[in-house]
Design an enzyme around this catalytic site. Sequence first.
Site, short mmCIF file in Angstrom:
data_model
loop_
_atom_site.label_atom_id
_atom_site.label_comp_id
_atom_site.label_asym_id
_atom_site.label_seq_id
_atom_site.Cartn_x
_atom_site.Cartn_y
_atom_site.Cartn_z
N HIS A 172 0.82 -1.21 0.00
CA HIS A 172 0.00 0.00 0.00
C HIS A 172 0.85 1.27 0.00
O HIS A 172 0.46 2.29 -0.52
CB HIS A 172 -0.99 -0.03 1.16
CG HIS A 172 -2.10 -1.00 0.88
ND1 HIS A 172 -2.09 -2.27 1.38
CD2 HIS A 172 -3.17 -0.91 0.08
CE1 HIS A 172 -3.14 -2.92 0.92
NE2 HIS A 172 -3.82 -2.11 0.13
N ARG A 216 -10.44 4.11 -1.84
CA ARG A 216 -10.02 3.25 -0.72
C ARG A 216 -10.33 3.99 0.58
O ARG A 216 -9.46 4.65 1.16
CB ARG A 216 -8.52 2.98 -0.80
CG ARG A 216 -8.08 2.10 -1.95
CD ARG A 216 -6.58 1.85 -1.85
NE ARG A 216 -6.14 0.78 -2.69
CZ ARG A 216 -5.57 0.95 -3.90
NH1 ARG A 216 -5.42 2.15 -4.38
NH2 ARG A 216 -5.18 -0.10 -4.60
N ARG A 256 -15.46 2.08 -2.00
CA ARG A 256 -15.24 0.75 -1.42
C ARG A 256 -15.36 0.86 0.09
O ARG A 256 -14.76 1.76 0.70
CB ARG A 256 -13.84 0.24 -1.79
CG ARG A 256 -13.57 -1.13 -1.24
CD ARG A 256 -12.25 -1.68 -1.72
NE ARG A 256 -11.13 -1.09 -1.03
CZ ARG A 256 -9.87 -1.41 -1.29
NH1 ARG A 256 -9.60 -2.30 -2.23
NH2 ARG A 256 -8.88 -0.86 -0.62
N GLU A 275 -10.81 -10.44 -5.59
CA GLU A 275 -9.39 -10.37 -5.27
C GLU A 275 -8.90 -11.62 -4.53
O GLU A 275 -7.80 -11.66 -4.01
CB GLU A 275 -9.06 -9.09 -4.48
CG GLU A 275 -10.02 -8.74 -3.39
CD GLU A 275 -9.79 -7.34 -2.79
OE1 GLU A 275 -8.76 -6.72 -3.08
OE2 GLU A 275 -10.64 -6.90 -2.01
N ASN A 312 -4.01 -6.81 -7.11
CA ASN A 312 -2.95 -6.74 -6.10
C ASN A 312 -3.08 -7.89 -5.11
O ASN A 312 -2.12 -8.55 -4.75
CB ASN A 312 -3.01 -5.42 -5.33
CG ASN A 312 -2.97 -4.24 -6.26
OD1 ASN A 312 -2.51 -4.37 -7.39
ND2 ASN A 312 -3.47 -3.10 -5.82
N ASP A 313 -4.31 -8.11 -4.68
CA ASP A 313 -4.54 -9.24 -3.78
C ASP A 313 -4.74 -10.55 -4.55
O ASP A 313 -4.32 -11.61 -4.09
CB ASP A 313 -5.76 -8.97 -2.90
CG ASP A 313 -5.40 -8.09 -1.73
OD1 ASP A 313 -4.37 -8.37 -1.09
OD2 ASP A 313 -6.13 -7.12 -1.46
N ARG A 322 2.41 -9.68 -1.04
CA ARG A 322 2.58 -8.55 -1.96
C ARG A 322 3.56 -7.50 -1.47
O ARG A 322 4.04 -6.68 -2.25
CB ARG A 322 1.22 -7.89 -2.24
CG ARG A 322 0.56 -7.30 -1.03
CD ARG A 322 -0.90 -6.97 -1.30
NE ARG A 322 -1.09 -5.60 -1.74
CZ ARG A 322 -2.28 -5.03 -1.90
NH1 ARG A 322 -3.39 -5.72 -1.67
NH2 ARG A 322 -2.40 -3.80 -2.28
C1 PEP Z 1 -6.36 -4.98 -5.07
O1 PEP Z 1 -6.22 -5.84 -4.20
O2 PEP Z 1 -6.01 -5.14 -6.26
C2 PEP Z 1 -6.92 -3.67 -4.73
C3 PEP Z 1 -7.20 -2.78 -5.65
O3 PEP Z 1 -7.12 -3.40 -3.40
P1 PEP Z 1 -5.95 -2.92 -2.41
O4 PEP Z 1 -4.72 -2.67 -3.25
O5 PEP Z 1 -6.43 -1.72 -1.72
O6 PEP Z 1 -5.80 -4.11 -1.53
MG MG Z 2 -7.14 -5.56 -2.27
#
Ligand code: PEP
Ligand code: MG
Length: 583
Positions: free
Chosen positions: A191, A298, A334, A432, A455-456, A466
């Site tokens: 993040h 977010r 979200r 995700e 990302n997840d 990650r």
């Molecule tokens: C993701 O997981 O791709 C996503 C957009 O959420 P975050 O990066 O906030 O976990």
């Molecule tokens: Mg995510």
Amino acid sequence: MEILKGIPVSPGVYIGEAFLLVGEEVRIPERFVPAEKMDSEAKRFDDACAKVGTQLDAIRGDTESQLGPNFAAILSVQTQLLRDPSLRQRILDKIRKDHYSAEYAVAKTLRDLAKVIAASDSPVIAQRASDIFDLEKRLLNDLLGEQREDLGHLQRPVALIAHDLGPSQTAALDRTKVRAFATDVGGRTSHTAILARAHEIPAVVGLETITTDVAGGETVIIDGNRGIVILRPDERTLARYRKIQQEFEAFEATLIKDKDLPSVTQDGREIHVLGNIEFPEEVRGVLQHGAQGVGLFRTEFLYLKSGVMPDENDHFEAYRKSVSKLNGRPLTVRTLDLGADKIDRNQAYSEPNPFLGLRSIRLSMKRPENFRTQVRAILRSSTLGKVRLLLPMITAIDELRWAKGVVEEVKAELAGKKVPFDEKIPVGIMVEVPSAALQAQAMARECDFLSIGTNDLVQYTLAVDRGNEHVAHLYTPAHPAVIQLIKRVVDAGLEFDKPVGMCGEMAGEPVYTILLLGLGLSELSVAPPSIPSIKRIIRTLKYSDCQSGAQEVLKMDDANQVLDYLKELARKLLPSDIRFGGI
Ligand code: PEP
Ligand code: MG
């Protein structure tokens, strides 16, 4: 001059002064000083002792007046240690006899002592080790200078160097002063890295030892395009990088010029390009970069920035401000994606496996009152523009049903009080987690839209953290398993006529644009700085070429093969300047 290689997470180049943020984990490098500087080094240590002594006396005085003499006595341990002649002599010997820097002499002597004390059989004595660490921190704070003391009160622009930065620390950074950062740990979709991109701060993570290799105040070059950090650069390197810096800025300026042109392929397929935000203030930047709305807000950062759970009014104000600036463009809110992965480790709340723990929708189900409050605010804002509600980290259909149930209850409550809201507010899910992708049909049947969070999704599909630099080489959206899951979600959306977008970082990486269009995604939500280049790529491409490219990729069984193929295709189909614009 020294060159360190890490992971590039946010493009751009910064040349400037290093500001070392020292935490518990930081090691002080074994640095020597020349004989002629010994006296001034010893004096630096003496001065630091004097200042820390005054500080401790002041704190002790305050503590005594607020909490009484017993609590104040706790601090006397540090004062006694600081004034202990034999301890002082040991540190001075390290400076004068061994020629160590004052920082290293302090760190080495006090950490060695702390180790001995911590190993004591008596718990009362062992506990005193924390006093020694605390004293060490105070002395180092002073010796390393104002360059690392208070992040909130920086006087001039700096490159921030830290072992790690938590999301809340990154969220609170003064962006006018912190112009770049580099960390020992981290990965491309941590993040912290995402925020660096959003704020257009060049950043390199996963450098492993930067906090020990650099001293506060030294000149550094942070090259966020190539993932390189250069310490103490020579004149030739500085001149070369000043030129690169100018070229990069000129390239960005040309992209911005065309930002409002539509994102339609040569053969007429329109792709919506939206922006990801963490704060309402970012909506301006999203529009300045030519986005067609916000594809991901977010909202957990409302909490992370202040450290206080937002109340209904805080939520409502954030959505009202955002949606009013968007002038009819969509705002995708979200619900809180909070958990031990985002909350600082040194705060009380921790879990052994935060990414598999009480995160996101799971936390909302455990604390439904926070979720309800947020849903109420989202619904209230839904009459002010086009608002969509997005649920994070759905892994099972009952989570979606539960959340929809709460939305209906809150709607009834608002209707009872004659508070207006959009009856048809779209409720979507983040895909995700592999289980949600595998169950995409069931999900698509019951929700209004789907947004793929790569990302997840990559982290959970490939079992790769990650944010961990040690496994960053394994973290790739080009893995065929990930691509097949994406395809499955897109197909489910088509079958049930539900829009499918992507808001993970993959959507903003030019190397994947051809593939994503070819797989059938119709909405990409990316960090604001990536918007102009992604739009320009879309305008250059033919949808039919993307489709045949995606068909080829779907036959492949190896991530490297996929990546080589996509790079080759990009070379063939895209103008040469754009290909590496955002990579
Ligand atoms: C993701 O997981 O791709 C996503 C957009 O959420 P975050 O990066 O906030 O976990
Ligand atoms: Mg995510």
